[in-house]
Structures are given as structure tokens and as C-alpha cells.
Design an enzyme around this catalytic site. Structure first.
Site, PDB file in Angstrom:
ATOM      1  N   LYS A 178       0.841  -1.183   0.000  1.00  0.00           N
ATOM      2  CA  LYS A 178       0.000   0.000   0.000  1.00  0.00           C
ATOM      3  C   LYS A 178       0.884   1.243   0.000  1.00  0.00           C
ATOM      4  CE  LYS A 178      -1.722   1.735   3.949  1.00  0.00           C
ATOM      5  NZ  LYS A 178      -0.911   2.448   4.946  1.00  0.00           N
ATOM      6  N   HIS A 270      -7.211  -0.443   5.697  1.00  0.00           N
ATOM      7  CA  HIS A 270      -7.342  -1.367   6.829  1.00  0.00           C
ATOM      8  C   HIS A 270      -8.786  -1.460   7.345  1.00  0.00           C
ATOM      9  CE1 HIS A 270      -3.112  -1.256   6.516  1.00  0.00           C
ATOM     10  NE2 HIS A 270      -2.877  -0.249   7.320  1.00  0.00           N
TER      11      HIS A 270
HETATM   12  C1  BG6 Z   1       0.088   1.453   8.369  1.00  0.00           C
HETATM   13  C2  BG6 Z   1      -0.100   2.951   8.371  1.00  0.00           C
HETATM   14  O1  BG6 Z   1      -0.469   0.888   7.220  1.00  0.00           O
HETATM   15  O2  BG6 Z   1      -0.528   0.899   9.517  1.00  0.00           O
HETATM   16  C3  BG6 Z   1       0.447   3.550   9.640  1.00  0.00           C
HETATM   17  O3  BG6 Z   1       0.546   3.510   7.242  1.00  0.00           O
HETATM   18  C4  BG6 Z   1      -0.124   2.872  10.861  1.00  0.00           C
HETATM   19  O4  BG6 Z   1       0.187   4.939   9.686  1.00  0.00           O
HETATM   20  C5  BG6 Z   1       0.005   1.350  10.746  1.00  0.00           C
HETATM   21  O5  BG6 Z   1       0.570   3.336  12.010  1.00  0.00           O
HETATM   22  C6  BG6 Z   1      -0.759   0.662  11.865  1.00  0.00           C
HETATM   23  O6  BG6 Z   1      -0.485  -0.712  11.827  1.00  0.00           O
HETATM   24  P1  BG6 Z   1      -0.595  -1.590  13.154  1.00  0.00           P
HETATM   25  O7  BG6 Z   1      -0.358  -2.979  12.683  1.00  0.00           O
HETATM   26  O8  BG6 Z   1       0.478  -1.071  14.079  1.00  0.00           O
HETATM   27  O9  BG6 Z   1      -1.968  -1.358  13.705  1.00  0.00           O
END
Ligand code: BG6
Length: 524
Positions: A178, A270
Site C-alpha cells: 500500500k 485497513h
Molecule cells: C500502516 C499505516 O499501514 O498501519 C500507519 O501507514 C499505521 O500509519 C500502521 O501506524 C498501523 O499498523 P498496526 O499494525 O500497528 O496497527
């Protein structure tokens, strides 16, 4: 093909050993962007963990490609350091000897055809990998089309027939990181560029949330149990809240974040992926095509966000915010506009909340609220299904306000688990009620460490299981939904930023957003 989620009968449902081993066939992993942060933090620690768990073929190979002036020794040293830092354990010297011998580094400019000639030669020299190649695009997104085009020109996009293990044709696949475009037009263009070189079956668009155990478990929870699905609909559910809160700020990613913002960075990938799994219909089989069909169908059934220039109309669907200075865990932190590489008058949102309506028979009339933000009081991701209140209360002296509706909370992270809140009578002669929880914790129930999302997803890609990856139509459907909002926000810069203090639960407008409908955000 065996799917990641194919249910496995266990001797004891909660205290089992590992599921049957799934291990990768021989292959070469080629990482474009090998000197970058993602490779050091996530990709190579995940590959190393897979090697440690003996999930990789002994003849596995890694080719790091980047424009940093490194050699293979430097690449190995950087990766060893990354593994120690991000897995929390130093590399095992015996394993590392063999593992690092499988790593090589190619320096070059991504636009330069000679780089791909050298890559072709390096791959041709890897005779033990059976001709299987997994490319990983971990560069800056602007280079994705460049690398893809050059791979095509160098004829590296197709496996050479006849090179595979006995009885197996070799394969070539590509994982795309992404962000997958930044709006509908750019996502379509990127899909076209990819499809000019690769077939859709070769393309694995990664969203690491889909590799999280707790997100995968939503499918099991819904479809491997008999009691939840019958109430998973508008008759019983009042509304759904999906929260991905982070206490971190934007760290060193100011340049990226100024371009992205919370809606693109988190919600348009997400949270939409999680939403589709929570709300989709049951797929006919647990396999990539039926599961991805249902997810796309769900996203397409979301009512389009307001298409008008009236801010009041948009305010019913979306709220944005930006953090100012504040406190996280008692320590002062700066506001977004004071972060490195951020404009002092930036109007980029670090918080976004959406209200979505799914127009189908299951969900008509049930709002889905999604929110995500940086510098919120804690790191917590969860899905909360709030059920309707009992239709009639027969208890004297107890009004509806004395009753908390049932809430099912799927905790994605941390403290992974699932809880169901229900009312119970407080012991005593008085009739008093209090909500209590039935709780499932992954940690205490299974006692097994959970694999990192990237481990699961890299292994799936090597096995050719695309279920947990986004298909082109999913990416485009999400952008079709969110692009009008992005455009409205760009055209109407906010006048009240920063509008929430770091360490608070977001802008006041986000509370009003729900209060207007007689609801409130959960405080996870
Ligand atoms: C990433 C984003 O895709 O996901 C980030 O670009 C974010 O900004 C991260 O902090 C969060 O991932 P996780 O797995 O720590 O919840």
C-alpha cells in the site's frame, strides 16, 4: 489449494498444538526497496521468523534491490540489526549463517534496464529455487509502475516453463504494498499498468490488517459457529463501531503523511477490509475467489457518500480532525503542525470518522461507524457490535436507562480476544443490574505466540493463496466510495485545525456525530 482458513480439527479446541505445517515451496524473494524501512522493520524480520519456524524451503533465496550504495555485506548487517530490533531477539548465529548466505544485494537505479539484466542473471544463477520468483514492491509508490514496466521489458514477469520441480510448473508473483493509488483514477491507472505486464492471478495487493490473527478469526467466529450468524443482522444489531486508534503520532513520516492523511492511510484500506469481513455474506467456500467476491459485493452495497457541495450534508457522513499539542502517557507531545516535514498551516487530517450505510437485506438501517486517529489516548483496534435493547422491560423500578445493551467486542489488538457484555443481577435483596463480560483472551486460551501479519501473508503469497489479498476490484470499489469525500475535503479546507489535543479521543465534532443519533463512541 489448501486455504489458510480451512478449519483444522484440533484435539482440544483451546489448548492445541500447531495446525498442520504449511511450508513454502522453493523460491526467490526479490525485494525492490531493500534498503527501506519496511524491509528492515517488517519484511525481513517476518522472513527470518518463517525460516526459524522451518516454513521456508532450504533452498530459499533473497535478492534485495535498491539504489542505496550498499553491497551484500552491508545488506546482511542492516537486516541482522533490523531483526534484532524488531523481533526483540538477537539473531541465532547458527540459523543466521545459513540464512544470510541466501541473501544477496543488487544496487541500481529502478529506471535502468541494466539493473533488470543483472537481476535476470542473478535469478538464473539460483538453480535450487525451481524457477519460482516472488517480487515485492516495497519502494515508494511512484516507482511501482517503473519497476513493473522494466520487469516486463526484461521478460522477468513470467516464469520460464520447464524450470520447476518435477511435476510443477514454476511461477512468478508480485506483491504490491500500500498505498494502492490515492484515489479512484490513480488506482485504476495502477491496475492497468500492472495488468499490462502481470495477470491478475499473479498480483497480491497486501493489506497487513488481513494477516492479523484476530482479523482472520472474525471469519472463523462468524462462520464456524452456529449461534452468531442468525443474529448478525438488522433485526438484532443496533449499530457497529470499528475503531483503530493509535497513540503514536506520525513519527518520521511527515512527508508521506502530508500526502496521505487518515482517510487514505487507514480508513480506505485497513478499516474497509475489516468492515468487509465483519459484514459480508457467507462465501460459498473458504477459498480466494468466493471470499473476495463477497467482500467486493459488500463494499459495492455501501450507500455512496453525499454527492453535494453542502458541508452540512457531508457532516452527516464524515468528521475529520488534526491533533494539536497535548500529553500521551503523561508526557508532553507536539501537535501535528510541529512535526518534522509538516507544513505549519497543514490541513491534513490525522483523524477521520465515517458513518456508512450498507444497502442490503441484512444491514439496511444499521449504521456502521468507522474511526481512526493518531495521538489518541491509547493503541487499540476493535470491532464492537452493539445489539438492540430488549423490546420490553418487565422489571419494576427499572427503566430502559438502567439497562446497557449487549455488546460483542472483537479486540484486534492489543489484548487480543472477544468479549460479550450482558446484564447480570448484582447479588443482594435489591433488584440492581450491572453489565458483566464473558471474555476470551487469545493469550491465556492458546498460550501460543501469534505470527506477525507479514509472516502469514508472505507465506500465503508463496503458497499461491490470494484469499487475504485485495483483488483489483476491491481496491477500486473502496476508492469509488471514498474519492468523493477526499475531493470534498480537499476543496473545502478545515478552518478549525488543530481541533483535538494529543491524548484526547478526537475532535468534539466526532462525539456530536454520534450524539445526533442518540449514540456514543465506546471508550475502549
Ligand atoms: C500502516 C499505516 O499501514 O498501519 C500507519 O501507514 C499505521 O500509519 C500502521 O501506524 C498501523 O499498523 P498496526 O499494525 O500497528 O496497527
Amino acid at each position: 489449494m489448501a486455504s489458510t482458513l480451512a478449519p483444522t480439527p484440533l484435539e482440544h479446541p483451546l489448548r492445541s498444538g500447531l495446525p498442520p505445517e504449511r511450508s513454502a515451496p522453493p523460491c526467490a524473494l526479490v525485494i525492490f526497496g531493500a534498503s527501506g524501512d519496511l524491509t528492515r522493520r517488517k519484511l525481513m524480520p517476518a522472513i527470518y521468523s518463517l525460516a526459524r519456524a522451518q516454513r521456508l524451503a532450504p533452498s530459499f533465496a533473497i535478492v534485495g534491490v535498491s539504489n542505496s550504495p550498499w553491497d551484500t555485506e552491508r545488506f546482511r548487517a542492516e537486516i541482522a540489526d533490523g531483526i534484532a530490533t524488531f523481533t526483540g531477539t538477537a539473531v541465532d548465529p547458527d540459523l543466521w549463517r545459513d540464512f544470510s548466505a541466501r541473501m544477496q544485494y543488487l544496487e541500481g537505479t529502478f529506471e535502468d534496464p541494466a539493473l533488470y539484466q543483472r537481476l535476470g542473471q542473478a535469478l538464473a544463477g539460483l538453480t535450487a529455487t525451481s524457477g519460482n520468483v516472488l517480487f515485492y514492491l516495497a519502494t515508494s509508490p511512484s516507482l511501482f509502475p517503473v519497476v513493473v514496466e522494466q520487469l516486463g521489458r526484461a521478460h522477468l514477469h513470467r516464469a520460464k516453463p520447464g524450470e520447476g520441480e518435477a511435476g510443477h510448473e514454476p511461477w512468478t508473483r508480485i506483491i504490491v504494498e500500500k498505498p494502492f493509488g490515492r484515489d479512484l483514477d490513480s488506482a485504476r491507472k495502477l491496475n492497468q499498468q500492472l495488468h499490462q505486464v502481470f495477470d491478475e492471478e499473479q498480483i497480491y495487493r497486501i493489506d497487513h490488517y488481513l494477516g492479523k490473527e484476530t482479523v482472520r478469526n472474525i471469519l472463523i467466529f462468524r462462520f464456524a459457529n452456529g449461534i452468531f450468524e442468525p443474529i448478525w443482522n438488522r433485526r438484532y444489531v443496533d449499530h457497529v463501531q470499528i475503531t483503530v486508534a493509535e497513540s503514536i503520532g506520525i513519527e518520521q513520516r511527515g512527508r508521506y503523511y502530508e500526502e496521505a492523511g487518515a482517510l487514505r492511510d487507514m480508513i480506505a484500506n485497513h478499516l474497509m477490509q475489516v468492515l468487509s469481513i465483519v459484514a459480508m455474506e457467507a462465501p460459498v467456500r473458504f477459498a480466494a475467489t468466493p471470499v473476495r467476491d463477497e467482500k467486493v459485493k459488500l463494499i459495492r452495497s455501501i450507500k455512496p457518500l453525499a454527492a453535494s457541495n453542502d458541508p452540512a450534508a457531508w457532516a452527516r457522513y464524515a468528521v475529520r480532525g488534526q491533533y494539536g499539542p497535548g500529553f500521551i502517557s503523561g508526557k508532553p507531545v507536539v501537535g501535528y503542525r510541529e512535526e518534522p516535514n509538516v507544513a505549519r498551516d497543514s490541513t491534513r487530517e490525522t483523524y477521520a470518522a465515517l458513518r456508512l450505510e450498507i444497502e442490503n437485506w441484512r444491514w439496511a438501517g444499521v449504521p456502521f461507524y468507522l474511526r481512526s486517529g493518531k495521538r489518541l489516548p491509547k493503541r487499540v483496534s476493535e470491532v464492537a457490535i452493539r445489539f438492540k435493547s430488549p423490546p420490553y422491560l418487565m422489571f419494576d423500578n427499572l427503566g430502559a436507562e438502567a439497562i446497557d445493551a449487549n455488546v460483542l467486542v472483537m479486540r484486534i489488538q492489543p489484548d487480543e480476544g472477544i468479549s460479550l457484555r450482558f446484564e447480570a443481577k448484582v447479588p443482594g435483596t435489591d433488584m440492581r443490574l450491572r453489565p458483566v463480560n464473558m471474555d476470551f483472551h487469545y493469550g491465556s486460551s492458546f498460550g501460543e505466540p501469534q505470527p506477525e501479519a507479514y509472516e502469514t501473508l508472505l507465506l500465503d503469497a508463496m503458497l499461491g493463496d490470494g484469499m487475504l489479498f485485495a483483488r483489483y476490484d476491491m481496491a477500486e470499489s473502496v476508492w469509488a466510495l471514498t474519492t468523493p469525500l477526499l475531493e470534498f475535503w480537499e476543496a473545502n479546507p478545515p478552518k478549525d485545525f488543530p481541533n483535538y489535543a494529543a491524548g484526547s479521543w478526537g475532535p468534539k465534532a466526532a462525539d456530536e456525530f454520534l450524539a445526533r443519533e442518540g449514540r456514543e463512541w465506546r471508550r475502549p
